[in-house]
Each structure stands twice: as C-alpha cells, then as structure tokens.
Design a protein around this motif. Structure first.
Motif, mmCIF file in Angstrom:
data_model
loop_
_atom_site.group_PDB
_atom_site.id
_atom_site.type_symbol
_atom_site.label_atom_id
_atom_site.label_comp_id
_atom_site.label_asym_id
_atom_site.label_seq_id
_atom_site.Cartn_x
_atom_site.Cartn_y
_atom_site.Cartn_z
ATOM 1 N N LEU A 144 0.823 -1.208 0.000
ATOM 2 C CA LEU A 144 0.000 0.000 0.000
ATOM 3 C C LEU A 144 0.859 1.259 0.000
ATOM 4 O O LEU A 144 0.504 2.262 -0.626
ATOM 5 N N TYR A 148 -0.192 3.759 -3.115
ATOM 6 C CA TYR A 148 -1.222 4.717 -2.712
ATOM 7 C C TYR A 148 -0.641 5.864 -1.883
ATOM 8 O O TYR A 148 0.415 5.724 -1.244
ATOM 9 N N ARG A 180 -8.950 3.411 -1.515
ATOM 10 C CA ARG A 180 -9.186 2.420 -0.472
ATOM 11 C C ARG A 180 -9.353 3.147 0.857
ATOM 12 O O ARG A 180 -8.793 4.224 1.059
ATOM 13 N N GLU A 194 -10.434 -3.329 5.367
ATOM 14 C CA GLU A 194 -10.108 -2.541 4.173
ATOM 15 C C GLU A 194 -11.307 -2.540 3.229
ATOM 16 O O GLU A 194 -11.947 -3.578 3.022
#
Length: 261
Positions: A144, A148, A180, A194
C-alpha cells in the motif's frame, strides 16, 4: 449547618464536573495524538508486517456462495510483490491447477484441459476459482505504501480497538481500485478492515483481517475474509495455516516451465 451542607454539595458538584470534563477531554486529546501521526510511516510499518523478500504459504480458500461451502487447498510461493506461484492440492476437481504471476502477467494451467492460458483483458475481472476474489486482485496484491497516497480521515472505535482510519488514493490512474479506506490499529501497526472503491466511488470489495499472531518479529493474520460487494450473501475466507518469511525459493518456481506437467 445549612450553609456548610450547601458548601459541601457545591464542592462535590464542582469536583464531579471537573472529573467529567477531564474524562471528556482525555479521549479527545488521545484522538489528536493519533491524528498527528505520519500516515505514510504508518502504512510503511503495516507493509513491513505483511511483506518480505520471499514468502511461503500453505493455505485454504473457503468459498461460501450463500448456499454451500467448498474449500480449496493450495501452496503458494512469493518473491516480493511481482512474482508468485500457487499449486492447488484439492478438491479433486481443482487438484493440479497452477497459477503463475510475473510482473503484470498472470497464467493459469488447468489439468482438465492440459492447457496454459494467459489471463488478460476482461478475463481479469472474472471470479478466481469461483471465489470473491478476481484474477485482477492477484495482480494488484502489492504494498500500500508504494501504490497509494495515504491521508488521515478520522479516529473511531472498531471492534473494541481505537482505530485510525486512512483514505488511500492510487498513484496510478489505471488501477482497478482508485481508492481504499483502511481501519488500522496504529499501536500494533496492522490493518483491521479494508474497503476498495472504483473510480466512481462505488464500493467493490471489503476485507476483514482476523486473528493476528506473532511470526518472528511481525504480526500476520490467521485469516482474511473477502466480500465482493456486488454479490449478495457471499464471502471467501483465506486461511493461512502455515507461513514462512524470507525463505529460499528456487528460480524454477517463477518460470513458465513449472506450469507444465
């Protein structure tokens, strides 16, 4: 006497009010501390719990379509985020099925047809082995912190844990999940839940991370529960029965030759 009683009661009420005020301010102060955390550093720490140079997993996919359950057993070898190989052991119908990921390509071998196919295009959006995961989920299984940009949304209680909720925005506009939302435990540096969204903002997937256990110097969940939010009453549970980090994996596991009989 009446004056003394009045003074006593007034003092008691004042002390009670101060206590209530302190109680109210305490959690808010704690919330402020969490909101001052560096979200990027937290996501990096979470990734360090979940990822390693190499990984070997013996696991099960328990697929519940709302009417019946079936269980697929498989062994998986992973190198970083770009290479993985899975060999399905059961049930009999799927025994011998193999899946290989190298960079942004995914191949599937099925013993019934004795053929290897490249999963691409619209096939990537199809259900993987009838589960709540798609083949595209396999390709987008990544860190992640690298894919992101995290921002802090809020602090809220989640299943008894004071959770720092993060909003993640994809760096790549071509990603399936453009955003997300993750419920984190900032103390243990783990994800509790999540949610994955399309570019339109529509909720597509939800994953719950359950039963964390220590493995060496990291925490890893015993199971992850996936739900395809476009389906009704389905879920897929990924059970991690055995896992090893930083193991030696021969190069043959990440070669197309391993897909052949």
């Amino acid at each position: 006497m009446l004056f003394k009683q009045w003074i006593y009661r007034a003092g008691f009420i004042f002390m009670l009010a101060c206590g209530m005020l302190a109680f109210a301010i305490g959690p808010a102060g704690a919330d402020d501390d969490l909101k001052n955390l560096d979200p990027q550093a937290l996501v990096v720490a979470i990734d360090n719990n979940m990822w390693s140079t190499t990984k070997y997993v013996e696991g099960r996919l328990i697929v519940d379509n709302g009417r019946r359950e079936r269980t697929l057993e498989m062994n998986t070898w992973m190198e970083g985020i770009t290479k993985s190989f899975s060999h399905y052991k059961s049930p009999p119908r799927e025994r011998g099925t193999k899946m290989l990921k190298i960079e942004r390509k995914l191949w599937l071998y099925t013993p019934q047809t004795d053929r290897t196919i490249l999963i691409a295009g619209h096939l990537l959006r199809q259900s993987m082995m009838g589960s709540d995961l798609s083949y595209e989920d396999m390709l987008e299984d990544e860190k992640l912190s690298e894919a992101y940009i995290p921002e802090i949304d809020k602090v809220e209680a989640f299943e008894g844990v004071t959770s720092l909720v993060l909003d993640l925005t994809a760096k790549d506009p071509a990603k399936t999940y453009q955003s997300r939302k993750v419920w984190t435990d900032p103390v243990r540096k783990i994800v509790l839940r999540e949610q994955r969204f399309a570019k339109s903002g529509k909720l597509l997937k939800m994953i719950d991370f359950k039963d964390y256990r220590p493995i060496g110097d990291r925490l890893f969940p015993r199971r992850m529960v996936f739900r395809d939010m476009l389906k009704d009453g389905t879920k897929t549970t990924y059970m991690f029965d055995h896992i090893e980090f930083d193991v030696d994996i021969p190069p043959k596991y990440f070669s197309k030759r391993i897909l052949k009989r």
